[in-house]
Design a protein around this motif. Sequence first.
Motif, PDB file in Angstrom:
ATOM      1  N   ILE A 344       4.354  24.062 -30.313  1.00  0.00           N
ATOM      2  CA  ILE A 344       3.985  25.380 -30.134  1.00  0.00           C
ATOM      3  C   ILE A 344       2.555  25.702 -30.686  1.00  0.00           C
ATOM      4  CG2 ILE A 344       4.716  27.667 -30.414  1.00  0.00           C
ATOM      5  CD1 ILE A 344       7.536  26.472 -31.671  1.00  0.00           C
ATOM      6  N   PHE A 345       1.678  26.071 -29.590  1.00  0.00           N
ATOM      7  CA  PHE A 345       0.302  26.248 -30.043  1.00  0.00           C
ATOM      8  C   PHE A 345       0.264  27.707 -30.010  1.00  0.00           C
ATOM      9  CE2 PHE A 345      -3.741  27.553 -28.246  1.00  0.00           C
ATOM     10  CZ  PHE A 345      -4.648  26.746 -29.042  1.00  0.00           C
ATOM     11  N   SER A 346      -0.452  28.341 -31.230  1.00  0.00           N
ATOM     12  CA  SER A 346      -0.858  29.643 -31.523  1.00  0.00           C
ATOM     13  C   SER A 346      -2.317  30.005 -30.653  1.00  0.00           C
ATOM     14  CB  SER A 346      -0.722  29.933 -32.801  1.00  0.00           C
ATOM     15  OG  SER A 346      -1.492  31.478 -32.999  1.00  0.00           O
ATOM     16  N   LEU A 347      -2.152  30.937 -29.791  1.00  0.00           N
ATOM     17  CA  LEU A 347      -3.538  31.335 -29.058  1.00  0.00           C
ATOM     18  C   LEU A 347      -4.337  32.175 -30.189  1.00  0.00           C
ATOM     19  CD1 LEU A 347      -2.380  32.187 -25.582  1.00  0.00           C
ATOM     20  CD2 LEU A 347      -4.291  30.680 -26.342  1.00  0.00           C
ATOM     21  N   GLU A 348      -3.492  32.810 -31.123  1.00  0.00           N
ATOM     22  CA  GLU A 348      -4.423  33.533 -32.371  1.00  0.00           C
ATOM     23  C   GLU A 348      -5.101  32.742 -33.121  1.00  0.00           C
ATOM     24  OE1 GLU A 348      -3.461  36.971 -35.723  1.00  0.00           O
ATOM     25  OE2 GLU A 348      -1.667  36.156 -34.688  1.00  0.00           O
ATOM     26  N   ASP A 349      -4.699  31.759 -33.878  1.00  0.00           N
ATOM     27  CA  ASP A 349      -5.222  30.980 -34.783  1.00  0.00           C
ATOM     28  C   ASP A 349      -5.732  29.702 -34.383  1.00  0.00           C
ATOM     29  OD1 ASP A 349      -2.873  30.067 -35.227  1.00  0.00           O
ATOM     30  OD2 ASP A 349      -2.496  30.628 -37.044  1.00  0.00           O
ATOM     31  N   GLY A 350      -5.174  28.893 -33.266  1.00  0.00           N
ATOM     32  CA  GLY A 350      -5.253  27.625 -32.710  1.00  0.00           C
ATOM     33  C   GLY A 350      -4.464  26.709 -33.523  1.00  0.00           C
ATOM     34  N   THR A 351      -3.293  27.035 -34.467  1.00  0.00           N
ATOM     35  CA  THR A 351      -2.674  25.954 -34.890  1.00  0.00           C
ATOM     36  C   THR A 351      -1.643  25.729 -34.150  1.00  0.00           C
ATOM     37  OG1 THR A 351      -1.386  27.805 -35.619  1.00  0.00           O
ATOM     38  CG2 THR A 351      -3.282  27.064 -37.222  1.00  0.00           C
ATOM     39  N   VAL A 352      -1.109  24.374 -34.386  1.00  0.00           N
ATOM     40  CA  VAL A 352       0.111  23.881 -33.578  1.00  0.00           C
ATOM     41  C   VAL A 352       1.280  23.364 -34.502  1.00  0.00           C
ATOM     42  CG1 VAL A 352       0.665  21.752 -32.204  1.00  0.00           C
ATOM     43  CG2 VAL A 352      -1.351  22.755 -31.855  1.00  0.00           C
ATOM     44  N   GLU A 353       2.332  23.863 -34.143  1.00  0.00           N
ATOM     45  CA  GLU A 353       3.561  23.647 -34.756  1.00  0.00           C
ATOM     46  C   GLU A 353       4.107  22.614 -34.002  1.00  0.00           C
ATOM     47  OE1 GLU A 353       7.907  25.515 -35.513  1.00  0.00           O
ATOM     48  OE2 GLU A 353       6.223  26.687 -35.369  1.00  0.00           O
ATOM     49  N   GLN A 354       4.478  21.302 -34.613  1.00  0.00           N
ATOM     50  CA  GLN A 354       5.043  20.012 -33.909  1.00  0.00           C
ATOM     51  C   GLN A 354       6.492  20.458 -33.605  1.00  0.00           C
ATOM     52  OE1 GLN A 354       3.475  16.630 -36.147  1.00  0.00           O
ATOM     53  NE2 GLN A 354       2.739  15.969 -34.156  1.00  0.00           N
ATOM     54  N   LEU A 355       7.077  19.989 -32.438  1.00  0.00           N
ATOM     55  CA  LEU A 355       8.482  20.002 -32.402  1.00  0.00           C
ATOM     56  C   LEU A 355       9.061  18.579 -32.315  1.00  0.00           C
ATOM     57  CD1 LEU A 355       8.490  22.557 -29.398  1.00  0.00           C
ATOM     58  CD2 LEU A 355       9.358  22.887 -31.791  1.00  0.00           C
ATOM     59  N   PHE A 356       9.962  18.409 -32.940  1.00  0.00           N
ATOM     60  CA  PHE A 356      10.963  17.078 -32.867  1.00  0.00           C
ATOM     61  C   PHE A 356       9.980  15.967 -32.906  1.00  0.00           C
ATOM     62  CE2 PHE A 356      13.501  20.408 -30.933  1.00  0.00           C
ATOM     63  CZ  PHE A 356      14.595  20.316 -31.662  1.00  0.00           C
ATOM     64  N   ALA A 357       8.892  15.777 -33.945  1.00  0.00           N
ATOM     65  CA  ALA A 357       8.124  14.799 -34.053  1.00  0.00           C
ATOM     66  C   ALA A 357       8.876  13.710 -34.926  1.00  0.00           C
ATOM     67  CB  ALA A 357       6.987  15.044 -34.975  1.00  0.00           C
ATOM     68  N   ASP A 358       9.943  13.992 -35.562  1.00  0.00           N
ATOM     69  CA  ASP A 358      10.814  13.002 -35.993  1.00  0.00           C
ATOM     70  C   ASP A 358      11.767  12.129 -35.051  1.00  0.00           C
ATOM     71  OD1 ASP A 358      12.403  15.187 -35.640  1.00  0.00           O
ATOM     72  OD2 ASP A 358      13.657  14.946 -37.548  1.00  0.00           O
ATOM     73  N   ARG A 359      11.634  12.485 -33.932  1.00  0.00           N
ATOM     74  CA  ARG A 359      12.643  12.049 -33.013  1.00  0.00           C
ATOM     75  C   ARG A 359      11.566  10.948 -32.131  1.00  0.00           C
ATOM     76  NH1 ARG A 359      17.961  14.726 -31.780  1.00  0.00           N
ATOM     77  NH2 ARG A 359      17.831  13.576 -29.848  1.00  0.00           N
ATOM     78  N   PHE A 360      12.343   9.948 -31.568  1.00  0.00           N
ATOM     79  CA  PHE A 360      11.707   8.987 -30.658  1.00  0.00           C
ATOM     80  C   PHE A 360      11.959   9.354 -29.487  1.00  0.00           C
ATOM     81  CE2 PHE A 360      11.352   5.414 -27.947  1.00  0.00           C
ATOM     82  CZ  PHE A 360       9.946   5.075 -27.978  1.00  0.00           C
ATOM     83  N   HIS A 361      10.791   9.712 -28.572  1.00  0.00           N
ATOM     84  CA  HIS A 361      11.268  10.435 -27.190  1.00  0.00           C
ATOM     85  C   HIS A 361      10.404   8.909 -26.197  1.00  0.00           C
ATOM     86  CE1 HIS A 361      11.970  14.293 -28.886  1.00  0.00           C
ATOM     87  NE2 HIS A 361      10.874  14.130 -29.533  1.00  0.00           N
ATOM     88  N   PRO A 362      11.358   8.426 -25.647  1.00  0.00           N
ATOM     89  CA  PRO A 362      10.966   7.245 -24.683  1.00  0.00           C
ATOM     90  C   PRO A 362      10.176   7.595 -23.485  1.00  0.00           C
ATOM     91  CG  PRO A 362      13.370   7.345 -25.253  1.00  0.00           C
ATOM     92  CD  PRO A 362      12.796   8.352 -25.618  1.00  0.00           C
ATOM     93  N   ILE A 363       9.303   6.746 -23.099  1.00  0.00           N
ATOM     94  CA  ILE A 363       8.579   6.947 -21.741  1.00  0.00           C
ATOM     95  C   ILE A 363       9.305   7.290 -20.682  1.00  0.00           C
ATOM     96  CG2 ILE A 363       6.863   5.970 -20.325  1.00  0.00           C
ATOM     97  CD1 ILE A 363       5.588   6.602 -22.912  1.00  0.00           C
ATOM     98  N   LEU A 364      10.579   6.724 -20.421  1.00  0.00           N
ATOM     99  CA  LEU A 364      11.471   7.026 -19.468  1.00  0.00           C
ATOM    100  C   LEU A 364      11.488   8.322 -19.067  1.00  0.00           C
ATOM    101  CD1 LEU A 364      13.724   6.123 -17.318  1.00  0.00           C
ATOM    102  CD2 LEU A 364      15.435   6.047 -19.213  1.00  0.00           C
ATOM    103  N   SER A 365      11.978   9.091 -20.163  1.00  0.00           N
ATOM    104  CA  SER A 365      12.194  10.503 -19.860  1.00  0.00           C
ATOM    105  C   SER A 365      11.682  11.220 -21.204  1.00  0.00           C
ATOM    106  CB  SER A 365      13.573  10.839 -19.896  1.00  0.00           C
ATOM    107  OG  SER A 365      13.990  12.104 -19.334  1.00  0.00           O
ATOM    108  N   PRO A 366      10.299  12.010 -21.039  1.00  0.00           N
ATOM    109  CA  PRO A 366       9.862  12.939 -22.160  1.00  0.00           C
ATOM    110  C   PRO A 366      10.506  13.878 -22.179  1.00  0.00           C
ATOM    111  CG  PRO A 366       7.962  11.842 -20.389  1.00  0.00           C
ATOM    112  CD  PRO A 366       9.407  11.622 -19.849  1.00  0.00           C
ATOM    113  N   PRO A 367      10.295  14.882 -23.271  1.00  0.00           N
ATOM    114  CA  PRO A 367      10.966  16.202 -23.445  1.00  0.00           C
ATOM    115  C   PRO A 367      10.462  16.764 -22.180  1.00  0.00           C
ATOM    116  CG  PRO A 367      10.133  15.308 -25.633  1.00  0.00           C
ATOM    117  CD  PRO A 367       9.630  14.333 -24.477  1.00  0.00           C
ATOM    118  N   LEU A 368      11.539  17.992 -21.922  1.00  0.00           N
ATOM    119  CA  LEU A 368      11.269  18.549 -20.517  1.00  0.00           C
ATOM    120  C   LEU A 368      11.918  20.180 -20.746  1.00  0.00           C
ATOM    121  CD1 LEU A 368      10.238  18.409 -17.611  1.00  0.00           C
ATOM    122  CD2 LEU A 368      12.658  18.068 -17.100  1.00  0.00           C
ATOM    123  N   TRP A 369      11.038  21.093 -20.554  1.00  0.00           N
ATOM    124  CA  TRP A 369      11.638  22.458 -20.312  1.00  0.00           C
ATOM    125  C   TRP A 369      12.444  22.777 -19.322  1.00  0.00           C
ATOM    126  CZ3 TRP A 369      10.829  24.248 -24.895  1.00  0.00           C
ATOM    127  CH2 TRP A 369       9.675  23.998 -25.749  1.00  0.00           C
TER     128      TRP A 369
END
Length: 378
Positions: A344-369
């Motif tokens: 999640i990227f903040s347009l106000e201060d430019g910071t990034v909050e990572q999402l589910f960095a502790d999970r392994f996301h295979p190339i086969l199917s990256p996270p998707l909205w």
Amino acid sequence: MGFDFEKSIPREPPWLMMLPNEKEEEENPDVRVFYSFSNKKIHTIPLPDMRGKRCCGSFQNGWLMTVDDNLDISLFHPWSKRRINLPHQSTFKDQNYEGCSMEVNRDMHVRKVTLSDDGSLAMFVYGVGDLAFCRIGDDDDAYTDVVGFYRAGDVDVFGHPLMMGEQIEHLVMEDVIYHMGYFYAVSKGGALCRILFEDRFHALAERLTPKLDKLIPYTLFAYLVPDILTDRMFVITRDVDAIFRDENGIYRDDLDDNSHHKTTPFDIFAVPLEEEGAHAGTLKTFTKVESLGDRVRVLFLGYNSSMIVMASQFPGLKGNHIYFADNILERYYDNPYGCPDSGIFSLEDGTVEQLFADRFHPILSPPLWIATPPYSHH
């Protein structure tokens, strides 16, 4: 005629769809995992029709685009379980990964895809940034390429004026979206184009803007999002930190403690879509957008057809933020880290909050909205 999509207002904002981790897969290998921002919960939903398939697109009507190991492409509705077959991947005009493995072809050939509002047309970015389309429900047996051209008044690389319809450099497209009766595409350099259909089987890409090269030093990836409050198109650029390799070009997990790449800034530029008076027929200019409004607009970017929602309508969302999933696959396909760069990227201060960095996301199917139910289907 294509299939009918009846519009419906989702009950909550888009979910983040992920492959199961080892524990979840042991319990049921057919599940996909969905995270809800409204209740902060993970939902595991059995979807046996998705097993082993790469999901290369999702749309606001709830449908998904999938490619399997045989390179069969289809639309799949996860809530109704309905499937619609599309032409085989081998029927695209250019086969840029010919000679590569089936896995590389499955994962790399289809880059982005979007649908018309009535579901009758699918527009693809494929291969090395080409555009192609197919008509759904009309028994199309192949994809048709879009031809690029430039507006009168544009100039070539030497500054010579171009005539309407004259083609010069090949634009490498990165995103495509449907809005108010037209498909729009954006190139790696940030040039916005509008797709015009001469007839059912011939389409042209009309260039609307110059590139962003002089306004911004990077355009690692570009996205398109129609503004829901004005008659403008947002062109959004994304950059990431350098890839972590050693002097021999080999990935090194000791060069960074979390990931081999991380998204740093996003920048948003607005392009007016209306044409009036003396400005009609000329290339449009970009306006930098510094804020989406604290409690107003939220963007969802990734392999999905880009979405924009009102933060005030969905508790749990952060206004003036970009929710992004990792779709920079072509730059990192041979790495051992999977697709970890969602956040999640903040347009106000430019910071990034990572999402589910502790999970392994295979190339086969990256996270998707993915758009949430209910959705009508026919």
